[in-house]
Design a protein around this motif. Sequence first.
Motif, PDB file in Angstrom:
ATOM      1  N   SER A  12       0.831  -1.201   0.000  1.00  0.00           N
ATOM      2  CA  SER A  12       0.000   0.000   0.000  1.00  0.00           C
ATOM      3  C   SER A  12       0.866   1.252   0.000  1.00  0.00           C
ATOM      4  N   MET A  41      -9.331   3.490 -10.763  1.00  0.00           N
ATOM      5  CA  MET A  41      -9.245   2.658  -9.558  1.00  0.00           C
ATOM      6  C   MET A  41      -8.457   1.368  -9.769  1.00  0.00           C
ATOM      7  N   GLU A  44      -4.877   0.878  -8.130  1.00  0.00           N
ATOM      8  CA  GLU A  44      -4.951   0.781  -6.671  1.00  0.00           C
ATOM      9  C   GLU A  44      -5.527  -0.558  -6.217  1.00  0.00           C
ATOM     10  N   THR A  45      -6.415  -1.129  -7.023  1.00  0.00           N
ATOM     11  CA  THR A  45      -7.144  -2.336  -6.623  1.00  0.00           C
ATOM     12  C   THR A  45      -6.420  -3.627  -6.999  1.00  0.00           C
ATOM     13  N   CYS A  46      -5.818  -3.654  -8.179  1.00  0.00           N
ATOM     14  CA  CYS A  46      -5.179  -4.871  -8.682  1.00  0.00           C
ATOM     15  C   CYS A  46      -4.013  -5.292  -7.787  1.00  0.00           C
ATOM     16  N   THR A  74      -0.315  -4.286 -14.011  1.00  0.00           N
ATOM     17  CA  THR A  74      -1.752  -4.538 -14.119  1.00  0.00           C
ATOM     18  C   THR A  74      -2.052  -5.171 -15.477  1.00  0.00           C
ATOM     19  N   SER A  98      -8.946  -9.521  -6.067  1.00  0.00           N
ATOM     20  CA  SER A  98      -8.998  -8.147  -5.562  1.00  0.00           C
ATOM     21  C   SER A  98     -10.234  -7.371  -5.987  1.00  0.00           C
ATOM     22  N   ALA A 100     -10.431  -6.192  -9.140  1.00  0.00           N
ATOM     23  CA  ALA A 100     -10.030  -5.360 -10.272  1.00  0.00           C
ATOM     24  C   ALA A 100     -10.729  -5.814 -11.544  1.00  0.00           C
ATOM     25  N   THR A 102     -14.181  -7.795 -12.476  1.00  0.00           N
ATOM     26  CA  THR A 102     -15.424  -8.248 -11.863  1.00  0.00           C
ATOM     27  C   THR A 102     -16.105  -9.267 -12.760  1.00  0.00           C
TER      28      THR A 102
END
Length: 183
Positions: A12, A41, A44-46, A74, A98, A100, A102
Amino acid sequence: MASPLSRRELFSIFRRSASSAVRPKSLPPVLRPPGAIAEAMLAETCMRCGRCEAICPRQAIKPLSTEYGAAQGTPHIVARQAPCVLCDGLLCTTVCPSGALTPVRRATEVQMGVAQINPGQCLPFRGDKCSVCLDRCPIQGALRPDANGRPSVTDFCTGCGICEYYCPTEPAAIRILPRSAQQ
């Protein structure tokens, strides 16, 4: 004494510092796999775990290179090299831990991007016969021929890139504009 940082906390901190690096404008927008969340996003999410890459039956999903700064690692697809084949079950969307990517139930719900035709490059627009993109498109109605056999893109286009991959012209007369470029 302070407690040691967990792996998640370390990543993070790294991502926050890396996210301050802006992607140079000279780099093109990237085509994301099916089910990708908004570009803003995604980095940050992957988790960059590689599960989507490993399960892709076409091995079309690759990690972004270092030139993309915070988005490095990514998942993306280069349609001209290996398009998304809209596999049964859209497997990449089922293994992402995560969020990233869906889950997407049907190929017709995929919204990776949209095809764009360059009439100056496209053979039927120049009077030559060609129907490769029309013949190869896996989504019925995504490409339609006009009375002269020239292809046009409809709202059913998923942006999978199969048309770009098979286009016989160099450079391809039909290219995918990634959804990330439209956001």
